[in-house]
Design an enzyme around this catalytic site. Structure first.
Site, PDB file in Angstrom:
ATOM      1  N   ASP A   7       0.855  -1.199   0.000  1.00 38.33           N
ATOM      2  CA  ASP A   7       0.000   0.000   0.000  1.00 38.33           C
ATOM      3  C   ASP A   7       0.884   1.240   0.000  1.00 38.33           C
ATOM      4  OD1 ASP A   7      -1.883   1.963   0.416  1.00 38.33           O
ATOM      5  OD2 ASP A   7      -2.110   1.523   2.566  1.00 38.33           O
ATOM      6  N   ASN A  61      -0.245   4.541  -0.220  1.00 42.07           N
ATOM      7  CA  ASN A  61      -0.811   5.818   0.244  1.00 42.07           C
ATOM      8  C   ASN A  61      -1.548   5.723   1.577  1.00 42.07           C
ATOM      9  OD1 ASN A  61      -2.947   4.339  -0.613  1.00 42.07           O
ATOM     10  ND2 ASN A  61      -3.838   5.911  -1.927  1.00 42.07           N
ATOM     11  N   ASP A 120      -4.065   3.969   2.702  1.00 41.54           N
ATOM     12  CA  ASP A 120      -5.495   3.705   2.866  1.00 41.54           C
ATOM     13  C   ASP A 120      -5.768   2.237   3.222  1.00 41.54           C
ATOM     14  OD1 ASP A 120      -5.028   2.441   0.478  1.00 41.54           O
ATOM     15  OD2 ASP A 120      -6.567   3.503  -0.664  1.00 41.54           O
ATOM     16  N   ASP A 164      -1.762  -1.231  -3.856  1.00 44.45           N
ATOM     17  CA  ASP A 164      -2.070  -0.493  -5.085  1.00 44.45           C
ATOM     18  C   ASP A 164      -0.934  -0.590  -6.100  1.00 44.45           C
ATOM     19  OD1 ASP A 164      -0.152   1.392  -4.012  1.00 44.45           O
ATOM     20  OD2 ASP A 164      -1.767   2.085  -2.690  1.00 44.45           O
ATOM     21  N   ASP A 185      -5.254 -10.461 -15.212  1.00 38.27           N
ATOM     22  CA  ASP A 185      -6.282 -11.476 -15.076  1.00 38.27           C
ATOM     23  C   ASP A 185      -7.346 -11.202 -16.124  1.00 38.27           C
ATOM     24  OD1 ASP A 185      -7.894 -13.517 -13.656  1.00 38.27           O
ATOM     25  OD2 ASP A 185      -6.556 -13.018 -12.000  1.00 38.27           O
ATOM     26  N   ASP A 245      -9.327 -16.580 -16.209  1.00 37.07           N
ATOM     27  CA  ASP A 245     -10.148 -16.971 -15.065  1.00 37.07           C
ATOM     28  C   ASP A 245     -11.319 -17.893 -15.429  1.00 37.07           C
ATOM     29  OD1 ASP A 245     -10.836 -16.242 -12.158  1.00 37.07           O
ATOM     30  OD2 ASP A 245     -12.726 -15.794 -13.163  1.00 37.07           O
ATOM     31  N   GLU A 296      -7.052 -20.994 -16.095  1.00 37.04           N
ATOM     32  CA  GLU A 296      -7.550 -21.615 -14.859  1.00 37.04           C
ATOM     33  C   GLU A 296      -8.569 -22.667 -15.306  1.00 37.04           C
ATOM     34  OE1 GLU A 296      -9.652 -20.695 -10.565  1.00 37.04           O
ATOM     35  OE2 GLU A 296     -10.405 -19.727 -12.354  1.00 37.04           O
ATOM     36  N   HIS A 302      -4.326 -17.280  -4.701  1.00 41.31           N
ATOM     37  CA  HIS A 302      -5.229 -16.457  -3.888  1.00 41.31           C
ATOM     38  C   HIS A 302      -6.533 -17.173  -3.534  1.00 41.31           C
ATOM     39  CE1 HIS A 302      -6.745 -16.267  -7.892  1.00 41.31           C
ATOM     40  NE2 HIS A 302      -7.857 -15.684  -7.471  1.00 41.31           N
ATOM     41  N   ASP A 303      -6.749 -18.355  -4.077  1.00 41.71           N
ATOM     42  CA  ASP A 303      -7.964 -19.117  -3.761  1.00 41.71           C
ATOM     43  C   ASP A 303      -7.682 -20.296  -2.837  1.00 41.71           C
ATOM     44  OD1 ASP A 303      -9.544 -17.574  -5.502  1.00 41.71           O
ATOM     45  OD2 ASP A 303      -9.099 -18.889  -7.208  1.00 41.71           O
TER      46      ASP A 303
HETATM   47  C1  GLC Z   1     -11.529 -17.870 -10.114  1.00 38.73           C
HETATM   48  C2  GLC Z   1     -10.770 -16.901  -9.245  1.00 38.73           C
HETATM   49  C3  GLC Z   1     -11.518 -16.704  -7.968  1.00 38.73           C
HETATM   50  C4  GLC Z   1     -12.878 -16.150  -8.291  1.00 38.73           C
HETATM   51  C5  GLC Z   1     -13.610 -16.990  -9.332  1.00 38.73           C
HETATM   52  C6  GLC Z   1     -14.734 -16.237  -9.946  1.00 38.73           C
HETATM   53  O1  GLC Z   1     -11.611 -19.127  -9.538  1.00 38.73           O
HETATM   54  O2  GLC Z   1      -9.466 -17.338  -9.063  1.00 38.73           O
HETATM   55  O3  GLC Z   1     -10.833 -15.886  -7.064  1.00 38.73           O
HETATM   56  O4  GLC Z   1     -13.649 -16.083  -7.133  1.00 38.73           O
HETATM   57  O5  GLC Z   1     -12.787 -17.374 -10.399  1.00 38.73           O
HETATM   58  O6  GLC Z   1     -14.236 -15.246 -10.817  1.00 38.73           O
HETATM   59 CA    CA Z   2      -3.488   2.200  -1.270  1.00 41.29          CA
END
Ligand code: GLC
Ligand code: CA
Length: 561
Positions: free
Chosen positions: A21, A23, A25, A29, A98, A201, A258, A330-331
């Site tokens: 981050d 700034n 908040d 970013d 993405d 995705d 994915e 991230h999932d």
């Molecule tokens: C993919 C992403 C996930 C998202 C899902 C719907 O699995 O990695 O984070 O929730 O698609 O877009």
């Molecule tokens: Ca920020």
């Protein structure tokens, strides 16, 4: 197989909201990322995937896009994005975004127009059906975050629309050629800007089995997993081939799909010389033990299962192409918390897991924080949880009769928040991530686990990853590390994960002792060099090595081995 510019690279995923981050908040970013490009370079990565930064209500943390051509103000501006691309280019870093085109946000102009006039042009951009309240729904598919895939169309009590994910993520109708053309135009607009490609995705979902039909319910809610429909849908490749032809192939872009549950015969159409994508993620390990009932019913993964899944994936693609190899994203929960038994997550174990995954044939794809061995962050109550998937699974567990404590246990093991807590840069407040209040709390272990400390420590997880990347980049080993065939070694020896990487000239042997007790492993030949070792010594006697708990080594063997 044709050689491609991205084959020898190492990739890295940034989850922008939690990276840096700039700034105060509390939200990571683009300027934060720009400030860390030198760091990424120092680590040694080449391709950087940014999770979504487009305009979005953030109902699913940016995977619900309301404007594909604009940057969300919380992440910065288009000028920041242009600067990021320029600065990355100077450093020979490739930026990948993405591509979320199975669905958009319900706040996207297309959906808003569809709500204004469901019979007009934009009504056909979505899956909208007539429906009188109380009548049966067109099908009993369950959405990814719980409940039916059907929700009432705002402003139209007699109509419903389909969303495979959250109700704020209406599915785009890929059967409509106008939708496809709009998507290709957008993709090319970004590629023209200098983007190197995309992570694509949820792409298997774009092809629906029509007309709608029910499948047997797999939970007490009377609904069924979307997987049944996907198994019966045919033709996704035709859409994707058209997309690749109109976009990616024209730019020699790097794309990573994915893709879950592809049909085996489709594999050579997904990746490799005839593929619609450059590569796709290997999820075989992440879906191990998944239960149709939900997270609460999912057993821990054993070393033997992990090994078997990796080897099966390697076998599946060896003649076809390269997979992107991951231990987390991230999932997913943090890989070290998920694949190493509770209470045994030592520095050595973290390195072993990372090393075993990194040395597989394919493209190593690190997730931010993996390189310092970040771990799951525990929550004590569901109120602390942001992840919409975890909130749904909590309910699923309670409905199945678990106590709130037991339901939280399941959430803590699998919540997507685990990987989304801010990057741990140093031991200053908020782990150096932000001068404000982070949108998601930092893991309290940041005083122990942070980059600044690991830089100073030659034995840190971070310095170990740097060695792995350096080996991949070393001209003397590049050919075997990138292109060498993978051959399992003694796969039947319990809790030993071992494999050869072989080129015409060289043989490497990768050994990991996947347990917290020592183990002897016979050697198939003579060691020429110990290239990587996560400990300081390696005990050898005639014809074998005795590996310490969690020991991991990469050995170069003499020619005749
Ligand atoms: C993919 C992403 C996930 C998202 C899902 C719907 O699995 O990695 O984070 O929730 O698609 O877009
Ligand atoms: Ca920020």
């Amino acid at each position: 197989m044709e050689r491609k510019w991205w084959h020898g690279k190492t990739a890295y995923q940034i989850y922008p909201k939690s990276f840096m981050d700039s700034n105060g908040d509390g939200i990571g970013d683009l300027r934060g990322i720009i400030g860390k490009l030198d760091y990424l370079k120092e680590l040694g990565v080449d391709i950087v995937w940014l999770s979504p930064i487009y305009c979005s209500p953030l109902a699913d943390q940016g995977y619900d896009i309301s404007d594909y051509y604009a940057i969300d103000p919380r992440f910065g501006t288009m000028e920041d994005m242009d600067e990021l691309l320029a600065e990355a280019k100077k450093r020979d870093l490739h930026i990948v975004m993405d591509l979320v085109v199975n669905h958009c946000s319900d706040e996207h102009i297309w959906f808003r127009k569809a709500c204004e006039d469901p019979d007009g042009k934009y009504g056909k951009y979505f899956y909208i059906e007539d429906h009188r309240p109380g009548d049966p729904l067109p099908c009993n598919w369950r959405s990814a975050f719980g409940g039916s895939v059907w929700s009432p169309l705002p402003g139209h009590p007699d109509k419903i629309y389909l969303h495979i994910f959250h109700r704020k993520q209406p599915d785009l109708n890929w059967e409509n050629p106008e939708v496809r053309q709009d998507i290709y135009k957008m993709i090319n607009w970004w590629l023209d800007k200098g983007l190197s490609g995309f992570r694509v995705d949820a792409i298997i979902n774009i092809k629906k089995r029509l007309p709608y039909e029910d499948y047997p319910a797999d939970r007490a809610d009377g609904l069924c997993s979307i997987e049944y429909m996907l198994a019966n849908a045919h033709g996704v490749i035709d859409f994707l081939d058209e997309m690749a032809e109109n976009t990616f192939r024209r730019y020699d872009a790097f794309t990573a799909g994915e893709v879950f549950h592809e049909k085996p015969e489709d594999l050579p159409r997904f990746i490799g010389d005839r593929g619609v994508f450059s590569s796709m993620f290997d999820f075989a390990e992440t879906i191990l033990n998944q239960s149709p009932l939900g997270w609460y019913d999912t057993k821990p993964v054993t070393a033997e299962q992990y090994k078997a899944a990796c080897f099966a994936s390697q076998k599946r693609v060896e003649q076809v192409g390269f997979l992107c190899n991951i231990i987390e994203n991230h999932d997913e929960p943090r890989g070290v918390s998920h694949y190493i038994p509770a209470g045994q997550c030592t520095v050595a174990a973290k390195k072993m897991l990372g090393g075993l995954n990194f040395m597989l044939r394919g493209l190593p794809f690190l997730y931010q924080g993996q390189e310092i061995g970040m771990e799951n962050r525990r929550c004590t109550s569901i109120e602390e949880v942001d992840d919409i998937s975890a909130r749904d699974e909590y309910k699923v567990a309670l409905d199945a009769g678990l106590t709130p404590e037991q339901a939280m246990e399941a959430v803590n093991r699998f919540s997507r928040d685990n990987a989304r807590s801010p990057f741990q840069w140093d031991s200053s407040p908020n782990a150096g991530f932000s001068e404000g209040t982070p949108w998601l709390p930092v893991n309290p272990n940041y005083t122990e686990i942070n980059l600044a400390a690991q830089r100073e420590d030659p034995d840190s997880v971070w310095n170990f990853y740097r060695k792995l990347i350096a080996l991949r980049n070393d001209p003397a080993y590049r050919e075997v590390v990138v292109y060498g065939a993978l051959e399992p070694y003694m796969p039947e020896q319990t809790n030993l994960m071992a494999y050869f990487r072989r080129s015409a000239e060289q043989t490497l042997l990768v050994l990991g002792n996947y347990q917290n007790t020592p183990q002897r492993a016979a050697l198939p030949g003579t060691i020429r060099t110990v290239l990587i070792n996560n400990l300081h010594t390696l005990q050898q006697d005639d014809g074998s090595v005795c590996l310490e708990p969690w020991q991991f080594v990469v050995l170069e063997l003499e020619d005749r081995s």
